[in-house]
Design a protein around this motif. Structure first.
Motif, PDB file in Angstrom:
ATOM      1  N   GLY A   1      19.443  10.981   2.130  1.00 57.22           N
ATOM      2  CA  GLY A   1      19.990  10.786   3.472  1.00 57.22           C
ATOM      3  C   GLY A   1      20.575   9.404   3.724  1.00 57.22           C
TER       4      GLY A   1
ATOM      5  N   ALA B   1       7.595   1.693   0.908  1.00 55.33           N
ATOM      6  CA  ALA B   1       8.336   2.792   1.547  1.00 55.33           C
ATOM      7  C   ALA B   1       8.977   2.296   2.843  1.00 55.33           C
ATOM      8  CB  ALA B   1       7.384   3.951   1.840  1.00 55.33           C
TER       9      ALA B   1
ATOM     10  N   ASP C   1       0.821  -1.226   0.000  1.00 52.87           N
ATOM     11  CA  ASP C   1       0.000   0.000   0.000  1.00 52.87           C
ATOM     12  C   ASP C   1       0.844   1.261   0.000  1.00 52.87           C
ATOM     13  OD1 ASP C   1      -2.114  -1.674   0.040  1.00 52.87           O
ATOM     14  OD2 ASP C   1      -2.583  -1.410   2.178  1.00 52.87           O
ATOM     15  N   ALA C   2       2.087   1.148   0.386  1.00 44.02           N
ATOM     16  CA  ALA C   2       2.961   2.324   0.420  1.00 44.02           C
ATOM     17  C   ALA C   2       4.144   2.146  -0.533  1.00 44.02           C
ATOM     18  CB  ALA C   2       3.458   2.565   1.841  1.00 44.02           C
TER      19      ALA C   2
ATOM     20  N   PHE D   1      18.201   6.728   9.715  1.00 39.50           N
ATOM     21  CA  PHE D   1      18.867   5.983   8.643  1.00 39.50           C
ATOM     22  C   PHE D   1      20.332   5.635   8.915  1.00 39.50           C
ATOM     23  CE2 PHE D   1      15.237   7.781   6.313  1.00 39.50           C
ATOM     24  CZ  PHE D   1      14.588   6.566   6.138  1.00 39.50           C
TER      25      PHE D   1
ATOM     26  N   GLU E   1      18.780   4.049  -2.657  1.00 35.66           N
ATOM     27  CA  GLU E   1      19.926   3.987  -1.740  1.00 35.66           C
ATOM     28  C   GLU E   1      20.065   2.599  -1.111  1.00 35.66           C
ATOM     29  OE1 GLU E   1      18.266   7.403   0.277  1.00 35.66           O
ATOM     30  OE2 GLU E   1      20.038   8.573  -0.211  1.00 35.66           O
TER      31      GLU E   1
ATOM     32  N   LYS F   1       5.807  -3.433  -9.054  1.00 45.60           N
ATOM     33  CA  LYS F   1       5.642  -1.983  -9.216  1.00 45.60           C
ATOM     34  C   LYS F   1       6.752  -1.192  -8.530  1.00 45.60           C
ATOM     35  CE  LYS F   1       2.667   1.964  -9.046  1.00 45.60           C
ATOM     36  NZ  LYS F   1       1.418   2.620  -8.758  1.00 45.60           N
TER      37      LYS F   1
ATOM     38  N   ALA G   1      12.105   6.533   1.586  1.00 47.28           N
ATOM     39  CA  ALA G   1      11.755   6.591   3.008  1.00 47.28           C
ATOM     40  C   ALA G   1      10.279   6.928   3.121  1.00 47.28           C
ATOM     41  CB  ALA G   1      12.597   7.668   3.672  1.00 47.28           C
ATOM     42  N   ASP G   2       9.658   6.522   4.222  1.00 48.52           N
ATOM     43  CA  ASP G   2       8.222   6.744   4.376  1.00 48.52           C
ATOM     44  C   ASP G   2       7.951   8.224   4.683  1.00 48.52           C
ATOM     45  OD1 ASP G   2       5.562   6.944   5.532  1.00 48.52           O
ATOM     46  OD2 ASP G   2       5.564   4.755   5.447  1.00 48.52           O
ATOM     47  N   ILE G   3       7.380   8.896   3.703  1.00 44.80           N
ATOM     48  CA  ILE G   3       7.186  10.348   3.817  1.00 44.80           C
ATOM     49  C   ILE G   3       6.149  10.669   4.901  1.00 44.80           C
ATOM     50  CG2 ILE G   3       6.493  12.437   2.559  1.00 44.80           C
ATOM     51  CD1 ILE G   3       7.437  10.923  -0.039  1.00 44.80           C
TER      52      ILE G   3
ATOM     53  N   ALA H   1       9.758   2.885  -2.815  1.00 43.65           N
ATOM     54  CA  ALA H   1       9.581   4.273  -3.293  1.00 43.65           C
ATOM     55  C   ALA H   1      10.198   5.285  -2.335  1.00 43.65           C
ATOM     56  CB  ALA H   1       8.098   4.558  -3.512  1.00 43.65           C
TER      57      ALA H   1
ATOM     58  N   GLU I   1      14.423  13.441  -3.515  1.00 42.36           N
ATOM     59  CA  GLU I   1      14.238  14.096  -2.208  1.00 42.36           C
ATOM     60  C   GLU I   1      14.135  15.609  -2.338  1.00 42.36           C
ATOM     61  OE1 GLU I   1      16.449  11.688  -2.859  1.00 42.36           O
ATOM     62  OE2 GLU I   1      16.539  10.257  -1.204  1.00 42.36           O
TER      63      GLU I   1
ATOM     64  N   LEU J   1      13.373   4.578  -5.584  1.00 44.34           N
ATOM     65  CA  LEU J   1      13.512   6.031  -5.445  1.00 44.34           C
ATOM     66  C   LEU J   1      13.993   6.400  -4.049  1.00 44.34           C
ATOM     67  CD1 LEU J   1      10.122   7.077  -7.105  1.00 44.34           C
ATOM     68  CD2 LEU J   1      12.368   6.800  -8.197  1.00 44.34           C
ATOM     69  N   GLY J   2      14.739   7.486  -3.955  1.00 46.90           N
ATOM     70  CA  GLY J   2      15.172   7.953  -2.642  1.00 46.90           C
ATOM     71  C   GLY J   2      15.829   6.821  -1.859  1.00 46.90           C
ATOM     72  N   GLY J   3      15.294   6.563  -0.659  1.00 50.68           N
ATOM     73  CA  GLY J   3      15.840   5.483   0.162  1.00 50.68           C
ATOM     74  C   GLY J   3      15.788   4.126  -0.517  1.00 50.68           C
TER      75      GLY J   3
HETATM   76  N1  CAA Z   1       6.343   7.229   1.548  1.00 49.89           N
HETATM   77  C1  CAA Z   1       5.090   6.939   1.962  1.00 49.89           C
HETATM   78  N2  CAA Z   1       4.105   6.556   1.126  1.00 49.89           N
HETATM   79  C2  CAA Z   1       4.422   6.462  -0.175  1.00 49.89           C
HETATM   80  C3  CAA Z   1       5.698   6.713  -0.684  1.00 49.89           C
HETATM   81  C4  CAA Z   1       6.701   7.122   0.246  1.00 49.89           C
HETATM   82  N3  CAA Z   1       7.967   7.371  -0.125  1.00 49.89           N
HETATM   83  N4  CAA Z   1       5.684   6.533  -2.019  1.00 49.89           N
HETATM   84  C5  CAA Z   1       4.438   6.160  -2.347  1.00 49.89           C
HETATM   85  N5  CAA Z   1       3.661   6.115  -1.229  1.00 49.89           N
HETATM   86  C6  CAA Z   1       2.247   5.756  -1.135  1.00 49.89           C
HETATM   87  C7  CAA Z   1       1.368   6.879  -1.665  1.00 49.89           C
HETATM   88  O1  CAA Z   1       1.150   7.868  -0.694  1.00 49.89           O
HETATM   89  C8  CAA Z   1       0.118   6.111  -2.024  1.00 49.89           C
HETATM   90  O2  CAA Z   1      -0.606   5.863  -0.839  1.00 49.89           O
HETATM   91  P1  CAA Z   1      -2.212   6.215  -0.772  1.00 49.89           P
HETATM   92  O3  CAA Z   1      -2.804   5.294  -1.805  1.00 49.89           O
HETATM   93  O4  CAA Z   1      -2.556   5.860   0.627  1.00 49.89           O
HETATM   94  O5  CAA Z   1      -2.347   7.633  -1.130  1.00 49.89           O
HETATM   95  C9  CAA Z   1       0.656   4.756  -2.517  1.00 49.89           C
HETATM   96  O6  CAA Z   1       1.976   4.661  -1.985  1.00 49.89           O
HETATM   97  C10 CAA Z   1       0.747   4.685  -4.022  1.00 49.89           C
HETATM   98  O7  CAA Z   1       1.482   5.790  -4.476  1.00 49.89           O
HETATM   99  P2  CAA Z   1       0.971   6.762  -5.650  1.00 49.89           P
HETATM  100  O8  CAA Z   1      -0.515   6.855  -5.647  1.00 49.89           O
HETATM  101  O9  CAA Z   1       1.720   8.043  -5.538  1.00 49.89           O
HETATM  102  O10 CAA Z   1       1.438   5.914  -6.920  1.00 49.89           O
HETATM  103  P3  CAA Z   1       1.820   6.469  -8.359  1.00 49.89           P
HETATM  104  O11 CAA Z   1       1.957   5.271  -9.231  1.00 49.89           O
HETATM  105  O12 CAA Z   1       0.909   7.550  -8.782  1.00 49.89           O
HETATM  106  O13 CAA Z   1       3.292   7.150  -8.165  1.00 49.89           O
HETATM  107  C11 CAA Z   1       5.546   7.246  -7.352  1.00 49.89           C
HETATM  108  C12 CAA Z   1       4.376   6.358  -7.812  1.00 49.89           C
HETATM  109  C13 CAA Z   1       6.087   8.076  -8.533  1.00 49.89           C
HETATM  110  C14 CAA Z   1       6.652   6.336  -6.823  1.00 49.89           C
HETATM  111  C15 CAA Z   1       5.066   8.221  -6.247  1.00 49.89           C
HETATM  112  O14 CAA Z   1       4.377   7.462  -5.247  1.00 49.89           O
HETATM  113  C16 CAA Z   1       6.156   8.985  -5.559  1.00 49.89           C
HETATM  114  O15 CAA Z   1       6.650   9.956  -6.105  1.00 49.89           O
HETATM  115  N6  CAA Z   1       6.558   8.590  -4.328  1.00 49.89           N
HETATM  116  C17 CAA Z   1       7.500   9.292  -3.512  1.00 49.89           C
HETATM  117  C18 CAA Z   1       8.911   9.081  -4.010  1.00 49.89           C
HETATM  118  C19 CAA Z   1       9.896   9.885  -3.147  1.00 49.89           C
HETATM  119  O16 CAA Z   1       9.807  11.092  -3.062  1.00 49.89           O
HETATM  120  N7  CAA Z   1      10.839   9.194  -2.506  1.00 49.89           N
HETATM  121  C20 CAA Z   1      11.819   9.805  -1.651  1.00 49.89           C
HETATM  122  C21 CAA Z   1      11.385   9.739  -0.205  1.00 49.89           C
HETATM  123  S1  CAA Z   1      12.478  10.637   0.899  1.00 49.89           S
HETATM  124  C22 CAA Z   1      13.801   9.613   1.129  1.00 49.89           C
HETATM  125  O17 CAA Z   1      13.870   8.518   0.594  1.00 49.89           O
HETATM  126  C23 CAA Z   1      14.888  10.145   2.020  1.00 49.89           C
HETATM  127  C24 CAA Z   1      16.145   9.322   2.021  1.00 49.89           C
HETATM  128  O18 CAA Z   1      17.047   9.557   1.258  1.00 49.89           O
HETATM  129  C25 CAA Z   1      16.343   8.266   2.976  1.00 49.89           C
END
Ligand code: CAA
Length: 258
Positions: free
Chosen positions: A140, A27, A23-24, A84, A112, A59, A65-67, A63, A132, A107-109
């Motif tokens: 990070g 993440a 569902d996430a 982390f 990584e 899929k 770290a959990d935002i 995606a 990020e 993506l992101g984490g």
């Molecule tokens: N954290 C928490 N939830 C996430 C998530 C994340 N990183 N990525 C996706 N989800 C969740 C969405 O919120 C959504 O949940 P709901 O159905 O409850 O709303 C579910 O997963 C499906 O996601 P989408 O509806 O967005 O799916 P999509 O196919 O339209 O898009 C995606 C896919 C392009 C990957 C998009 O979800 C996205 O951009 N995700 C975030 C990617 C991101 O920014 N990652 C970096 C995080 S920060 C980090 O990682 C820091 C570090 O360096 C350690």
């Protein structure tokens, strides 16, 4: 231990760890990070395991770290818990080889985590990125450091500053992944590679991993010395005698990790 965010299977000396928060998009929240570390450490100390594969879903590998979990955290929260830091250090401490089998988003984490593994096999659906910057933060868990060593400064700057994704073909061309296969073949390819590693002497596999990883930390002369000394030390093992005798006798080696 019963896990809720990952699934672990051990088959033919390979531990397969599947990230499982569909569902996430897998993440990395604190529970998943903790469970992943425990599963890796269990595999590292389990005599039946000789290689580890980490994968996600069709899929998403992960995606990021959990935002949701991070959104309300303060500087004091993330600094004092060293967010982390433990994941990085505990994955780095695993001595058995780890393969990342990546389909979909890394993506992101997620990117990584894949880079923390020893090598990446990608499905042709894989998409790598460090987005990020779109969240008002920066990478990070190695996105500014490991990615730069993999793909060079220009491409790493591009990824970290624009947040654009890299497809599997570009990732292979840039040296981020070792092979790209059709999505349907991903697990067969990754498990096949893991099986091949599992057939080697564990001593050589761990030593090879250690030596390659030192190349990131040491200047060339020091790295060459480290490699040569480890190479020399392998001559103290029974597996060296067996491996070389088997070659000369034109038979398969029977390694005993001794
Ligand atoms: N954290 C928490 N939830 C996430 C998530 C994340 N990183 N990525 C996706 N989800 C969740 C969405 O919120 C959504 O949940 P709901 O159905 O409850 O709303 C579910 O997963 C499906 O996601 P989408 O509806 O967005 O799916 P999509 O196919 O339209 O898009 C995606 C896919 C392009 C990957 C998009 O979800 C996205 O951009 N995700 C975030 C990617 C991101 O920014 N990652 C970096 C995080 S920060 C980090 O990682 C820091 C570090 O360096 C350690």
């Amino acid at each position: 231990m019963a896990f809720e965010t990952i699934i672990v299977e051990i088959e033919d000396h390979v531990a397969l760890i599947k990230l499982d928060r569909p569902d996430a998009l897998n993440a990395l929240n604190s529970q998943l990070a903790q469970e992943l570390c425990i599963a890796l450490e269990d595999a590292d100390t389990n005599d039946k395991v000789r290689c580890i594969v980490i994968t996600g879903s069709d899929k998403a590998f992960a995606a990021g770290a959990d935002i949701k979990e991070m959104s309300e955290m303060s500087f004091v929260d993330v600094y004092s818990s060293n967010l982390f830091g433990a994941l990085n250090d505990r994955v780095c401490a695993i001595r058995k080889p780890i393969i990342a089998a990546v389909a979909g988003y890394a993506l992101g984490g997620g990117c990584e985590l894949a880079m923390l593994c020893d090598f990446i096999i990608a499905a042709d659906t894989a998409k790598f990125g460090q987005p990020e910057i779109n969240l008002g933060v920066i990478a990070g868990l190695g996105g500014s450091q490991r990615l730069t060593r993999f793909v060079g400064k220009s491409k790493s700057m591009d990824m970290n500053l624009t947040g654009r994704f890299m497809d599997a073909e570009e990732a292979e061309r840039s040296g981020l992944v070792s092979r790209v296969v059709p999505a349907k073949k991903l697990m067969e390819e990754a498990m096949g590679a893991a099986q091949k590693i599992a057939e080697k002497s564990q001593l050589s596999a761990m030593a090879a991993k250690e030596a390659v990883n030192r190349s990131y930390e040491l200047p060339l002369g020091e790295g060459m010395l480290f490699e040569r000394r480890v190479f020399h030390s392998m001559f103290a093992t029974e597996d060296q005698k067996e491996g070389m005798a088997a070659f000369l006798e034109k038979r398969a080696a029977q390694f005993r990790d001794k």
